[in-house]
Every structure is written in structure tokens, then in C-alpha cells.
Design a protein around this motif. Sequence first.
Motif, mmCIF file in Angstrom:
data_model
loop_
_atom_site.group_PDB
_atom_site.id
_atom_site.type_symbol
_atom_site.label_atom_id
_atom_site.label_comp_id
_atom_site.label_asym_id
_atom_site.label_seq_id
_atom_site.Cartn_x
_atom_site.Cartn_y
_atom_site.Cartn_z
ATOM 1 N N ARG A 252 -10.994 -24.994 -34.026
ATOM 2 C CA ARG A 252 -12.253 -24.662 -33.358
ATOM 3 C C ARG A 252 -11.945 -24.022 -32.057
ATOM 4 O O ARG A 252 -11.395 -24.380 -31.006
ATOM 5 C CB ARG A 252 -12.891 -25.966 -32.824
ATOM 6 C CG ARG A 252 -14.380 -25.789 -32.067
ATOM 7 C CD ARG A 252 -15.073 -27.077 -32.038
ATOM 8 N NE ARG A 252 -15.650 -27.736 -33.136
ATOM 9 C CZ ARG A 252 -16.014 -28.837 -33.444
ATOM 10 N NH1 ARG A 252 -16.087 -29.686 -32.175
ATOM 11 N NH2 ARG A 252 -16.174 -29.366 -34.476
ATOM 12 N N LEU A 253 -12.501 -22.663 -31.948
ATOM 13 C CA LEU A 253 -12.366 -21.700 -30.627
ATOM 14 C C LEU A 253 -10.669 -21.501 -30.565
ATOM 15 O O LEU A 253 -10.347 -21.694 -29.297
ATOM 16 C CB LEU A 253 -13.015 -22.385 -29.538
ATOM 17 C CG LEU A 253 -14.532 -22.590 -29.673
ATOM 18 C CD1 LEU A 253 -14.997 -23.179 -28.530
ATOM 19 C CD2 LEU A 253 -15.067 -20.979 -30.062
ATOM 20 N N GLY A 254 -10.103 -21.706 -31.696
ATOM 21 C CA GLY A 254 -8.585 -21.251 -31.303
ATOM 22 C C GLY A 254 -7.619 -22.565 -31.062
ATOM 23 O O GLY A 254 -6.485 -22.381 -30.932
ATOM 24 N N SER A 255 -8.341 -23.666 -30.977
ATOM 25 C CA SER A 255 -7.634 -24.869 -30.651
ATOM 26 C C SER A 255 -7.600 -26.073 -31.807
ATOM 27 O O SER A 255 -8.684 -25.968 -32.382
ATOM 28 C CB SER A 255 -8.065 -25.767 -29.473
ATOM 29 O OG SER A 255 -7.917 -24.761 -28.204
ATOM 30 N N GLY A 256 -6.430 -26.773 -32.260
ATOM 31 C CA GLY A 256 -6.484 -27.594 -33.205
ATOM 32 C C GLY A 256 -7.345 -28.906 -32.847
ATOM 33 O O GLY A 256 -7.125 -29.366 -31.557
ATOM 34 N N LEU A 257 -7.868 -29.696 -33.718
ATOM 35 C CA LEU A 257 -8.581 -30.747 -33.437
ATOM 36 C C LEU A 257 -8.497 -31.697 -34.589
ATOM 37 O O LEU A 257 -8.590 -31.300 -35.702
ATOM 38 C CB LEU A 257 -10.143 -30.603 -33.185
ATOM 39 C CG LEU A 257 -10.974 -31.687 -33.103
ATOM 40 C CD1 LEU A 257 -10.714 -32.478 -31.727
ATOM 41 C CD2 LEU A 257 -12.512 -31.306 -33.009
ATOM 42 N N GLU B 97 -8.999 -15.854 -28.342
ATOM 43 C CA GLU B 97 -9.754 -16.925 -28.301
ATOM 44 C C GLU B 97 -11.227 -16.343 -28.042
ATOM 45 O O GLU B 97 -12.412 -16.747 -28.429
ATOM 46 C CB GLU B 97 -9.443 -17.916 -27.064
ATOM 47 C CG GLU B 97 -10.345 -19.217 -26.989
ATOM 48 C CD GLU B 97 -9.894 -19.972 -25.915
ATOM 49 O OE1 GLU B 97 -10.948 -20.765 -25.348
ATOM 50 O OE2 GLU B 97 -8.798 -20.061 -25.653
ATOM 51 N N VAL B 98 -11.381 -15.467 -27.064
ATOM 52 C CA VAL B 98 -12.527 -14.686 -26.728
ATOM 53 C C VAL B 98 -13.156 -14.014 -28.239
ATOM 54 O O VAL B 98 -14.479 -14.183 -28.391
ATOM 55 C CB VAL B 98 -12.502 -13.398 -25.948
ATOM 56 C CG1 VAL B 98 -13.821 -12.700 -25.587
ATOM 57 C CG2 VAL B 98 -12.153 -14.075 -24.493
ATOM 58 N N TYR B 99 -12.555 -13.419 -29.055
ATOM 59 C CA TYR B 99 -12.857 -12.720 -30.209
ATOM 60 C C TYR B 99 -13.531 -13.876 -31.339
ATOM 61 O O TYR B 99 -14.292 -13.815 -31.943
ATOM 62 C CB TYR B 99 -11.866 -11.803 -30.793
ATOM 63 C CG TYR B 99 -11.789 -10.838 -29.908
ATOM 64 C CD1 TYR B 99 -12.757 -10.012 -29.071
ATOM 65 C CD2 TYR B 99 -10.460 -10.218 -29.753
ATOM 66 C CE1 TYR B 99 -12.441 -9.054 -28.569
ATOM 67 C CE2 TYR B 99 -10.195 -9.224 -28.874
ATOM 68 C CZ TYR B 99 -11.067 -8.588 -28.163
ATOM 69 O OH TYR B 99 -10.879 -7.452 -27.250
#
Length: 215
Positions: free
Chosen positions: A173-178, A101-103
Motif C-alpha cells: 500500500r503506497l509503496g510499503s508492505g503490510l 511513492e508519489v506516483y
Amino acid sequence: MGCGRVGATLTRSLEDRGHTTAVIDSNPDAFRRLGPSFGGITVTGMGFDRTVLQNAGIERADAFAAVSSGDNSNIIAARVAREQFKVENVVARIYDPGRAEVYERLGIPTVATVPWAADQVLRRLVPAGSEPAWRDQSGEVRLDTVYAPFAWVGKRISVFESDTKSRVAFLTRLGSGLIAHGDTVIQEGDFLSIFMREDCADVTHERLERGPEAN
């Protein structure tokens, strides 16, 4: 960078699709995984070393994949490829999900796990529209996955869908599904999953790259 199971599988997949490849690994014995039919070049060394990258042809590369067994080496090499050599399509394999997530926030797409990684890295390397993620049984509807082009950043999903003649199934977005709605605003780094008709795919991707229609 990296000629383990993922790197060798990815290389063969790219060559099967007509791409030319160069493979970097610190262990020259690893290149045996490529097999006798491998038609690219091999370079022994560390993939984040500028000279090694230049010997592999980074300055004329369309894409760079860091898929070695080390998270730190992968992310450093990916950042060198993108920030110093301006390679547009860059992806890094990351084992630690906490780091991923950081990367992603640094603008480096990341993937994980062996069988899934080779497929997902391939989809991020080849040009948008050439490899759909899914087709229905009739072959008339396809699902494509693309990073949001800069021209669409700040635009609403409703405008995107209207101009590109497509439907956004969801975005990452930023590793999370939306689940995207019409008033959802596209942000830099969004990974879009888009449904479109097969017979309109070329037009959809042309409009996607061109950007929104002028008012």
C-alpha cells in the motif's frame, strides 16, 4: 514506450506469450535491440505525444508500459495513456525511489531496476491469473499478485478470503508492505499477494473479478 534493455526484454517476453506489441522510442537505432524476429510495429517519436501514441495503436491497446530512461517522460506518458486514452493496465518505470511513492498515490504503478523491472512490468500487463508469481514444488499451490479490483475496495480481508477461497499473504500500500489481518480493510490501489490452490485458480480469479457475494 522505450526500447532499451528493459523495453526490448519486455517486448520479447510479451511476444513469446502470444501478445502483439508496438514499441515507441525517440531513437530509431534502438529498435535493433528487438532482433530480426520481432513481429510488432515500431514508431519513432516521444511516447507522451498523442499523435505518436495513436500511430502506435494506443486506442486499441490493452496495456501500456513506459520504460524509457527518463522518469518525467515515463510518468507523463503513463498518465496520458490512462487519463486520456483510458488504458486500463498502465505501469511506469521510475529510477528515483522518492518519486515512486508519489506516483503510486496518483494511481500509476511503478517499478525499478533492469532485471526485476521486466518481470514485474510483465506481471502487471498480462491478465490476472495468467502468470503466477510463484508455485510450490508440487505445483498445487501458487502465489498470484493483483491490484485490488474496485468491487473489493472497502471490504475486509476476511470477507475477501472467504468469498475467493484464497489467503492474502501480504499487501503493498503506497509503496510499503503490510501484513494483512482479517479486519484489514482493502483500499484503492492495494497490491495483493494471494495464495491459492492451482486447481481452484480459475474460480478464485472469477470471484475476485466478480466482487463480493451479496448479503
